[in-house]
Design a protein around this motif. Structure first.
Motif: not given
Lengths: 459, 459
Positions: A40, A62-63, A66, A320, A349, B91-94
C-alpha cells in the motif's frame, strides 16, 4: 496525468512473493480468497501495487469501497489529525460517553450528505450491521404502532427472553431475489444472491419478491420492461398481503450489485414507495455499494425522484464507515438502550468519512463521475458492438461509472485483465462489474478500454 | 501517584454544559443514554473528565472496554505510526487484498495472546459480529460432518436461497439464562438478559439452559453450589438430547457480565466441555468482556484448567478490535468465501490491539490486576461487613478486579458515586459492577473505597 505505461505486470498473477506471503499468512488466517498481497505504500490514486512490483489500474477498489484513491493527501491529513489520535486512543462507548467533538464530526461530515428528508443518523461498523439495525428499527416501529401508546405488557417482557411470542413476534423483512444485504443472521435472511453466502446457516422465513429482469438495450424493450416491472410490483403486494406474518420492512438496493448488477427504473422504485406507504411498511434503501457518488449522484436513490423519501437509507463501503439515515423520529425506539451497543460505530472511521465527504465535495467528484461515466459508456458500447457475444447486456448508462456486462466466462476474463494490469471484479453468475473510484477520470479510460479490448480479442 | 483530590466534581451530574451538548446532539443522534459528554483531551490514565470540568475515577471504562487508560503514550505512538496511517487511508478488503504488513500485525499482536491451543484467528468489528461468525463456523462444521466429505447437493444450493430446508437447516446454538452475547439477530437469539435488548425483535427458537445461581459466600455453600451446578449440567444435556433440532454450538461467558456478574466454578465449565465433546458440539467461550486480563488471567477461561481447550474463543472490548480464535482447521469452511465479508475487521483497530497487547505484556498488567484485585477484595469485603444490607453477594474473589455485588437500588448508588467523583456501572437487575482498567492500581483503591463508603453511608 497517468500515462498508458502506468500499469505494468512483470510476474505471473499472483506473483511468487504474493504466493509465499499467502502461504505464510494462511498458517493462522484463511487466505484462500487472496488475489494478491498489496504494497500500500507504493499504491497511489487509482493504482494498486502488489508486493511483486505489479502495478494495476484498480477498477475494483477493494470491493467497491475505496472512494478517493490510495494514499489520498486529504485522507492522510485526517489520519494524522488530533481528532483522529484521540478517537483511536480513547475509544468511547458513543451512546454513554461521547466526546465533545462528536457533534461536529457528524455535522461537518455525514450530516452534510444526508439524503434529502433524512436528517438523523445512527452509526455502525459494517453494511451488514447497518441493515440489521435498520430492520430492528422497523420491527420496533411496527410493534409501537400496534401498541398505540400502550406500555409493554409483562407477558411480552417475559416471553421475549424465551425467544417466544408475543415478546419475540413473527415479523418479516421483504427482500428481492438476487439481493445482497450482508451476512449476519438477519441481513443474511434477506440476502438472496448466492449459496456460498447462505448454505448451512439457519434463517428466518421471510418473503422474497422477484426483482425485474430487464432486457437490454433498454430503449428497444420499453414495453416489455415496463410490463416486467408491473409484474414484480404486483407480486410484492401479493406477498405482503398473503405472507404468514406481517411484513414490517422492505429492503432494496438501487442497483443489485453482488447479485449481478440488476437495474430497475425509477417508476419501479416509485411503485415500491407507493406500496410500502399504502401498507405502512418501512422502506429501507440499502446504499452500501451504490452510495457516495458512484452512480453519478451522491445517493443511488436520488435518480428516482420519489414523491416522498425512503424511510431509511443504509451506507458503508465508500463511506469508510457505516450506519443508517432516517427522517421520522418515530424510528427512534420508545425507550433508550433499545437501539444500542457498546461502541455504536467507530469515531475514527467517522472522521475518515468526514474527510472523504469533504474531498468529494471540494473536488466535485460526483459530477466528475457522472461526466466520466458518459464518456466511458460510449467506449464500452463500442466494445459491445465489436464483441457482441462477449459483451452482453451492457448496463449502467446514466448511472455514473457503475457499469457491468454479461460475458461467457467472467472469472476468466477478470483474470486475464489482471495479467494485463487492470483489476476488475465479477458479480452474479456471468457478470463483469466495474467499480472505479470517484477519482477515475478521462485519462484512465484509454487504459481500461484498450486492455479490455486486448483481453476480449484473446478469447 | 494520584492523590485523593485527583477526582473532583464541581457541578451537578450531568453538568449544564453536558446537558446543553446533549440537547444539541440529540437533534440528529439519539443521546438519551448519555451519562455526560467527555473532554478526552483532559482525561488521562484511569481518570475521565467531562466538559463541565468534573473529573471522575473511571471504574466503568467505557462499558469495560478501555484497557490501558486514556491517552496512553504507547497507544498514541501506535496511532501515529506509518502502519496506522496506511491502514486508515487505504482500508483494505482483507480477504482479497491484504497488506504486506498484515501477517506481522497479527503475529506481533493478537497471535501473541491467542488462548492455548487456538492458533488461528478471524477478525471482526464487534463482539456481536465475532459471536455470529463463531455460530456460523459451528453450523458449517456441523453440516460438513453430516456430509462426511460429500459435496453440496443441488437441492441444498437452491433451497438455501429461499431460506428453506435442507439448505437453510434448523440448527441451534444453546446459551444460558441471563447471558449477553450481542444484539445482531443471531447473537440476540442467544442473549437472555433483558427485555430492553430483545423485545419486538424476531428470534430463532434456540434452547436456553439454566446458569448456576450460586450462593455467597462460596465457602459457606460448597455443597449447595455443587448440587446447583450439577442440576444445570444435567439440564444442558437434557436440552441437547431433547431439543427439536440439533444443537451445533454452545456459547457461554466465563462470568455472565451484563446479566448480573454471575459466576460458576471451574468444575461446571469442565462439565460443559465434557458434554460438548460427548455430543460433538462446538464450545464457544464469549470472552468479549472477560478477555484481556481483567480477571487476573489473560483469558477468563484460563481459570478453569480444562482438559482440552474450548473450540472457539471470541473477543472484543478491551481488545479494541474483535474476532475469534480457534484451533481445529475443520472450523475453516470447506470452500473460500463462506466465512467472508468486505472488510473482515479493521486493520487500524488491530494495530491498536497490538499496542494494547504489548503494553499489557511489557508492564505485566495482568499480574498487576491479579495482585490489585486481592487487595481490593479485602477492602470490599470490609464494606460488605459494614453494610450487610447494601453490599450483598460480593463476588469476584480471585478473579482479578472483576468485582460485583448486589444492592437495594443499584442505579441510585451508581448515580451517587458519580456525584462523588467515581464512575461505576450496573448490571443484572440489582447489581453494581466494577470494571477497572488494567492500570488501576493500589493507589486508586483508597479513592474508590472511601467514596463507596461515603455513598453507602448516605443511603
Amino acid at each position: 496525468m497517468p500515462a498508458l505505461y502506468d500499469n505494468s505486470v512483470i510476474t505471473e498473477v499472483p506473483g511468487p512473493l504474493s504466493k509465499a506471503a499467502c502461504k505464510k499468512l494462511d498458517k493462522f488466517f484463511d487466505s484462500r480468497a487472496v488475489h494478491f498481497v498489496v504494497d500500500y505504500d507504493k499504491s497511489d490514486g487509482t493504482y494498486i501495487v502488489d508486493i511483486d512490483g505489479n502495478r494495476y489500474l484498480d477498477v475494483y477498489s477493494q470491493i467497491a469501497s475505496i472512494p478517493v484513491g490510495y494514499n489520498n493527501a486529504a485522507l492522510i491529513a485526517a489520519a494524522q489529525s488530533p481528532d483522529m489520535i484521540s478517537a483511536l486512543v480513547n475509544r468511547p462507548a458513543l451512546g454513554n460517553f461521547p466526546s465533545s467533538r462528536w457533534h461536529d464530526i457528524l455535522q461537518d461530515g455525514l450530516l452534510k450528505v444526508a439524503p434529502e428528508g433524512l436528517n438523523n443518523v445512527f452509526t455502525a461498523q459494517s453494511g451488514s450491521e447497518a441493515n440489521e439495525l435498520a430492520y430492528k428499527a422497523a420491527f420496533m416501529l411496527y410493534r409501537r404502532k400496534e401498541r398505540d401508546g400502550g406500555d409493554w405488557t409483562s407477558e411480552e417482557v417475559s416471553s421475549c427472553i424465551n425467544n417466544a411470542k408475543p415478546g419475540s413476534p413473527e415479523l418479516a423483512i421483504m427482500s428481492f431475489a438476487n439481493s445482497f444485504h450482508g451476512r449476519g443472521f438477519g441481513s443474511l435472511s434477506t440476502t438472496r444472491s448466492k449459496a456460498v453466502h447462505k448454505l448451512d446457516i439457519p434463517s428466518f422465513n421471510w418473503p422474497q419478491a422477484p426483482f425485474p429482469a430487464l432486457k437490454y438495450p433498454l430503449d428497444k424493450y420499453t414495453t416489455e420492461n415496463a410490463a416486467e416491472e408491473q409484474r414484480c410490483l404486483k407480486e410484492v403486494e401479493r406477498l405482503i398481503t398473503s405472507w404468514h406474518c406481517p411484513v414490517a420492512g422492505l429492503v432494496t438496493e438501487p442497483i443489485q450489485s453482488e447479485g449481478g448488477d440488476n437495474h430497475a427504473s425509477p417508476a419501479f422504485f416509485q411503485g415500491l414507495r407507493d406500496i410500502t406507504k399504502k401498507h405502512g411498511i418501512v422502506m429501507i434503501v440499502d446504499e452500501v455499494q451504490t452510495g457516495f457518488g458512484a452512480t453519478g449522484k451522491f445517493w443511488g436513490h436520488a435518480h428516482w425522484n420519489l414523491t416522498s423519501p425512503p424511510d431509511i437509507v443504509t451506507f458503508s463501503k465508500k463511506a469508510q464507515t457505516a450506519g443508517y439515515f432516517f427522517g421520522d423520529r418515530m424510528l427512534v425506539p420508545d425507550k433508550a438502550y433499545r437501539q444500542f451497543n457498546t461502541w455504536i460505530g467507530d469515531p475514527a472511521r467517522v472522521i475518515m468519512s468526514k474527510a472523504v465527504i469533504n474531498e468529494i465535495l471540494d473536488k466535485d467528484l460526483v459530477k466528475q463521475t457522472a461526466r466520466v461515466g458518459d464518456a466511458l459508456y460510449a467506449e464500452l458500447d463500442g466494445l459491445a458492438q465489436k464483441y457482441p457475444d462477449l459483451v452482453m447486456n451492457l448496463r449502467g448508462k446514466g448511472q455514473g461509472t457503475y457499469f457491468a456486462f454479461d460475458t461467457k466466462d467472467a472469472a476468466s476474463l477478470v483474470y486475464t485483465m489482471k495479467t494485463l494490469g487492470v483489476n476488475i471484479g465479477t458479480c452474479g453468475s456471468q457478470t463483469v462489474r466495474l467499480r472505479p473510484m470517484l477519482i477515475f477520470d478521462e485519462s484512465h479510460i484509454p487504459i481500461l478500454i484498450s486492455t479490455l479490448d486486448k483481453a476480449l480479442a484473446s478469447i
